[in-house]
Design a protein around this motif. Structure first.
Motif, mmCIF file in Angstrom:
data_model
loop_
_atom_site.group_PDB
_atom_site.id
_atom_site.type_symbol
_atom_site.label_atom_id
_atom_site.label_comp_id
_atom_site.label_asym_id
_atom_site.label_seq_id
_atom_site.Cartn_x
_atom_site.Cartn_y
_atom_site.Cartn_z
ATOM 1 N N ASP A 136 0.953 -1.374 0.160
ATOM 2 C CA ASP A 136 0.050 -0.122 -0.075
ATOM 3 C C ASP A 136 0.866 1.247 0.181
ATOM 4 O O ASP A 136 0.574 2.259 -0.530
ATOM 5 N N ALA A 137 1.936 1.162 0.639
ATOM 6 C CA ALA A 137 2.790 2.179 0.632
ATOM 7 C C ALA A 137 3.287 2.755 -1.021
ATOM 8 O O ALA A 137 3.356 4.032 -1.360
ATOM 9 N N ASN A 165 -0.608 3.736 -2.929
ATOM 10 C CA ASN A 165 -1.166 4.645 -2.681
ATOM 11 C C ASN A 165 -1.475 5.786 -3.412
ATOM 12 O O ASN A 165 -2.397 6.512 -4.019
ATOM 13 N N TYR A 183 -0.638 10.826 -0.046
ATOM 14 C CA TYR A 183 -0.538 9.885 1.392
ATOM 15 C C TYR A 183 -1.445 10.496 2.576
ATOM 16 O O TYR A 183 -1.598 9.690 3.515
ATOM 17 N N SER A 209 -4.507 9.533 2.764
ATOM 18 C CA SER A 209 -5.367 8.518 3.233
ATOM 19 C C SER A 209 -4.801 7.219 3.498
ATOM 20 O O SER A 209 -5.254 6.191 3.755
ATOM 21 N N TYR A 210 -3.194 7.309 3.438
ATOM 22 C CA TYR A 210 -2.443 6.052 3.782
ATOM 23 C C TYR A 210 -2.729 5.614 5.147
ATOM 24 O O TYR A 210 -2.980 4.260 5.370
ATOM 25 N N THR A 270 -6.011 3.721 4.820
ATOM 26 C CA THR A 270 -5.725 2.801 3.705
ATOM 27 C C THR A 270 -5.306 1.305 4.461
ATOM 28 O O THR A 270 -5.765 0.359 4.448
ATOM 29 N N LYS A 275 -11.703 6.453 3.041
ATOM 30 C CA LYS A 275 -10.623 6.480 2.026
ATOM 31 C C LYS A 275 -10.997 7.343 0.860
ATOM 32 O O LYS A 275 -9.919 8.085 0.516
ATOM 33 N N GLN A 294 -9.287 10.728 -0.592
ATOM 34 C CA GLN A 294 -8.490 10.748 -1.676
ATOM 35 C C GLN A 294 -9.209 11.618 -2.838
ATOM 36 O O GLN A 294 -8.313 12.112 -3.926
#
Length: 296
Positions: free
Chosen positions: A127-128, A131, A167, A169-170, A173, A228, A232
């Motif tokens: 996900d990193a 994203n 990021y 929303s990271y 997420t 999320k 985003q």
């Protein structure tokens, strides 16, 4: 005549390269096939101010989007997914198999704790990487999006909102994806062993187990997916409160105040409908590519 590969004889701890390449191919296949339904899901989750951008269901959304914007609108943003899904899924499956082996998940029996740990570790890493691509994808999916190119969207979003936009929303997420992936992998491994205890290569088993795992995981994590999406797509909103929202708790409060409990279920039908066949296809592709690559 080439000797047939014995699927049972293949070592569960295949090389990292095999797992990563199989994961990359599976990820691209999964996302590309189900992308139009994902586009509908995104639009249903956005808090739109225009009645033209409010959809009552999958059929309603599909009919209105295709008739007013054309079928191509349903595929807008797919290039971002393809660019990101390959590397992200390579990392995802590579980490999953490495951690599962390290934690003892390949031992006999239902090693649910090891597979859950492996699944969670895999999603943190992937996900990193994914994203920013997901942010661009959703910016291109929304109603009347100004973007038609991934690189244009990347440049404009960065210029207007900075690196944080990719990021913000990271954390949300991860909060969603870690339980999603842990549930997905746990259900998949359990169903696979239940339906196919012999361990033979069985495409039907991979499809059924993958589909059920995807549907369960998608359903229980939909509320966080709504948050999320709000984060985003905040830069596309005309609502000052949404544009200022800075994190998961703020997004959840907006959803609750404006739509109540039902707001957390926005887009659940297309989300589940997307993840069931896409996960079935993803696992089928992954298991197939593992065998095919090992054979070569």
């Amino acid at each position: 005549m080439a000797e047939e590969v014995d699927y049972e004889a293949l070592p569960p701890n295949a090389s990292l390269g095999v797992n990563m390449l199989a994961g990359a191919l599976a990820g691209i296949t999964e996302h590309a096939v189900m992308f139009p339904i994902d586009s509908i899901k995104t639009r249903m989750q956005v808090f739109a101010t225009s009645p033209a951008a409010v959809y009552t269901g999958i059929g309603n959304a599909f009919t209105r989007i295709s008739s007013t914007e054309g079928m191509r609108a349903l595929w807008r943003g797919v290039s971002s997914v393809i660019l990101g899904a390959g590397p992200a899924h390579a990392v995802h499956f590579g980490m999953y198999e490495a951690m599962k082996e390290l934690a003892g998940g390949n031992a006999a029996g239902n090693q649910w704790l090891a597979t859950s740990l492996a699944g969670a570790s895999a999603t943190i890493a992937s996900d990193a990487l994914m994203n920013p691509f997901d942010v661009i994808k959703q910016r291109m999916q929304v109603h009347q999006s100004e973007f038609r190119s991934v690189f244009t969207a990347l440049r404009v979003v960065y210029q207007k909102e900075g690196l944080a936009a990719f990021y913000v929303s990271y954390p949300t997420t991860l909060t969603m994806s870690v339980p999603f992936t842990a549930a997905q992998f746990t259900v998949y491994e359990h169903m696979k062993k239940l339906l196919n205890p012999s361990g033979d290569y069985s495409p039907v088993t991979h499809m059924i187990a993958g589909g059920m795992a995807g549907g369960v995981a998608a359903g229980v994590t939909t509320p966080l997916d709504v948050a999320k999406t709000l984060l985003q797509t905040r830069g596309t909103s005309n609502d000052p409160e949404i544009r200022r929202v800075g994190g998961m708790m703020g997004a959840l409060r907006i959803i609750w105040r404006r739509d109540g409990l039902k707001g957390f279920g926005r887009g659940m039908s297309p989300r589940v409908l997307t993840h069931m066949p896409s996960n079935a296809l993803c696992w089928l592709s992954y298991e197939f590519f593992k065998v095919a690559i090992r054979e070569q």
